[in-house]
Scaffold this active site. Structure first.
Site, PDB file in Angstrom:
ATOM      1  N   ASP A   7       0.864  -1.185   0.000  1.00  0.00           N
ATOM      2  CA  ASP A   7       0.000   0.000   0.000  1.00  0.00           C
ATOM      3  C   ASP A   7       0.897   1.230   0.000  1.00  0.00           C
ATOM      4  O   ASP A   7       2.104   1.142   0.267  1.00  0.00           O
ATOM      5  CB  ASP A   7      -0.917  -0.002   1.236  1.00  0.00           C
ATOM      6  CG  ASP A   7      -1.931   1.135   1.180  1.00  0.00           C
ATOM      7  OD1 ASP A   7      -2.415   1.451   0.075  1.00  0.00           O
ATOM      8  OD2 ASP A   7      -2.240   1.734   2.220  1.00  0.00           O
ATOM      9  N   CYS A 182     -10.600   3.165  -1.803  1.00  0.00           N
ATOM     10  CA  CYS A 182      -9.282   3.536  -1.288  1.00  0.00           C
ATOM     11  C   CYS A 182      -9.021   2.685  -0.056  1.00  0.00           C
ATOM     12  O   CYS A 182      -9.912   2.532   0.795  1.00  0.00           O
ATOM     13  CB  CYS A 182      -9.260   5.017  -0.927  1.00  0.00           C
ATOM     14  SG  CYS A 182      -7.759   5.514  -0.077  1.00  0.00           S
ATOM     15  N   HIS A 184      -7.563   3.146   2.551  1.00  0.00           N
ATOM     16  CA  HIS A 184      -7.676   3.782   3.865  1.00  0.00           C
ATOM     17  C   HIS A 184      -9.122   3.881   4.357  1.00  0.00           C
ATOM     18  O   HIS A 184      -9.355   4.021   5.548  1.00  0.00           O
ATOM     19  CB  HIS A 184      -7.088   5.192   3.801  1.00  0.00           C
ATOM     20  CG  HIS A 184      -5.596   5.219   3.734  1.00  0.00           C
ATOM     21  ND1 HIS A 184      -4.893   4.757   2.646  1.00  0.00           N
ATOM     22  CD2 HIS A 184      -4.674   5.632   4.628  1.00  0.00           C
ATOM     23  CE1 HIS A 184      -3.594   4.905   2.871  1.00  0.00           C
ATOM     24  NE2 HIS A 184      -3.439   5.435   4.063  1.00  0.00           N
TER      25      HIS A 184
HETATM   26  N1  DGL Z   1      -3.999   3.662  -0.403  1.00  0.00           N
HETATM   27  C1  DGL Z   1      -4.361   4.493  -1.506  1.00  0.00           C
HETATM   28  C2  DGL Z   1      -5.536   3.933  -2.259  1.00  0.00           C
HETATM   29  O1  DGL Z   1      -6.054   2.867  -1.920  1.00  0.00           O
HETATM   30  C3  DGL Z   1      -4.669   5.904  -1.165  1.00  0.00           C
HETATM   31  C4  DGL Z   1      -3.686   6.623  -0.365  1.00  0.00           C
HETATM   32  C5  DGL Z   1      -2.831   7.580  -1.128  1.00  0.00           C
HETATM   33  O2  DGL Z   1      -3.319   8.565  -1.700  1.00  0.00           O
HETATM   34  O3  DGL Z   1      -1.657   7.305  -1.103  1.00  0.00           O
HETATM   35  O4  DGL Z   1      -5.954   4.533  -3.208  1.00  0.00           O
END
Ligand code: DGL
Length: 259
Positions: A7, A182, A184
Site C-alpha cells: 500500500d 481507497c 484507507h
Molecule cells: N492507499 C491508496 C488507495 O487505496 C490511497 C492513499 C494515497 O493517496 O496514497 O488509493
C-alpha cells in the site's frame, strides 16, 4: 515464500488484518510506501515508478504473491506490472489488485446506481467506471474524488475525517452501492454507514480475504510455495510520529519498522 501486501501507507493494514484473520497460517510481508504518500495526488508516471520500486523490493523479500491493496497503484500500475514488468523481472510471482474483486461485490443484488469515492488519481483513471461497465453496461455511476481523507487518517485525525465524510455523503444519497475505493477508507467505513444508512457500503476489508482464499484454492502451484509459519513483517519507507499509533489501533502487538 510470503504473501506480500503493498500500500502507499498504513491503510493496507486493514486488508492485511482481514487476510491474517482468515488465513493465519501463512507468512506475510507488508510494505507501505509512506515516504511517497499520498499517491492519490501524484502523476501517473510517479505512481508507476513508486509501484515498480515497491514490487522489486517485495520480490527481493521473497514475496511469491503480492496484493496491491492500494487502489491508486492498482488503477495506474497494475496492468503494466502484470503485462510488462513481471514477465521480464519475476515470471513466477503473481501480482493482484483490488479493483475487480471490489466491482464484483458492488454489482451484486442487481444494483442500478453505484457510487465511487476514491483518491483523485483513481477517479481520474476511471478504472472503476470501466470495470463496472464491462460487467453491467447500463449501470449509472457517480465518481467523487476525496483528497482530504487519506491525510486525515494517516495523521490520526478521525474527527476531521468524519466531517469530510458527512459532506461527501451528500453526493451519494441516491446510489444503491457505494465503493470505498481507497484502502484507507475501511478505517472510516462506519462514518459512511452513519451518513448513508440505506446504501450498501462496499468496504475492501470485508471482501478481499475471501477473494484471496479463493485465489489460493484455485492456484495450488502458488499456494504450495507459501511458507506457513505464521510470521508477519511490517515495513514502511518512512515512519512518522503517528504511524505506530495508527498501526496499534489495528494490531495490538505490531512492530512497524523502516524498510
Ligand atoms: N492507499 C491508496 C488507495 O487505496 C490511497 C492513499 C494515497 O493517496 O496514497 O488509493
Amino acid at each position: 515464500m510470503k504473501i506480500g501486501v503493498f500500500d502507499s501507507g498504513l491503510g493496507g493494514l486493514v486488508i492485511t488484518k482481514a487476510f491474517i484473520e482468515k488465513l493465519p497460517e501463512y507468512d506475510y510481508f507488508y510494505y507501505g510506501d509512506s515516504a511517497h504518500l499520498p499517491y492519490g495526488d501524484k502523476t501517473s508516471g510517479q505512481i508507476l515508478s513508486y509501484s515498480l520500486a515497491a514490487m522489486r523490493y517485495m520480490i527481493e523479500q521473497n514475496c511469491k504473491i503480492i496484493i496491491i491493496a492500494c487502489n491508486t497503484a492498482t488503477a495506474i500500475s497494475l496492468r503494466y506490472i502484470q503485462q510488462r514488468f513481471i514477465p521480464q523481472y519475476a515470471p513466477d510471482v503473481k501480482v493482484l489488485g483490488v479493483v475487480i474483486p471490489t466491482v464484483e461485490v458492488a454489482l451484486q443484488n442487481n444494483v442500478k446506481k453505484v457510487g465511487i469515492v476514491a483518491t483523485s488519481a483513481t477517479i481520474r483513471s476511471h478504472i472503476y467506471q470501466q470495470e463496472l461497465k464491462k460487467i453491467k453496461t447500463d449501470v449509472d455511476i457517480i465518481e467523487v474524488a476525496s483528497p482530504e481523507l487519506v491525510p486525515a487518517i494517516e495523521n490520526n485525525k478521525f474527527d476531521l475525517a468524519e466531517e469530510f465524510v458527512r459532506e461527501y455523503s451528500q453526493s451519494f444519497k441516491t446510489v444503491d452501492s457505494l465503493i470505498l475505493g481507497c484502502t484507507h477508507y475501511p478505517l472510516i467505513k462506519e462514518f459512511f454507514r452513519k451518513y448513508l444508512p440505506d446504501v450498501h457500503i462496499v468496504s475492501q476489508d470485508e471482501l478481499m480475504a475471501e477473494k484471496l482464499q479463493n485465489y489460493l484454492y484455485r492456484h495450488p502451484e502458488i499456494e504450495s510455495c507459501l511458507r506457513k509459519n505464521g510470521l508477519r513483517e511490517f515495513k514502511v519507507s518512512s515512519l512518522n510520529k503517528h504511524s505506530q499509533k495508527v498501526a496499534t489501533n489495528l494490531f495490538t502487538d505490531i512492530a512497524i519498522t523502516k524498510a
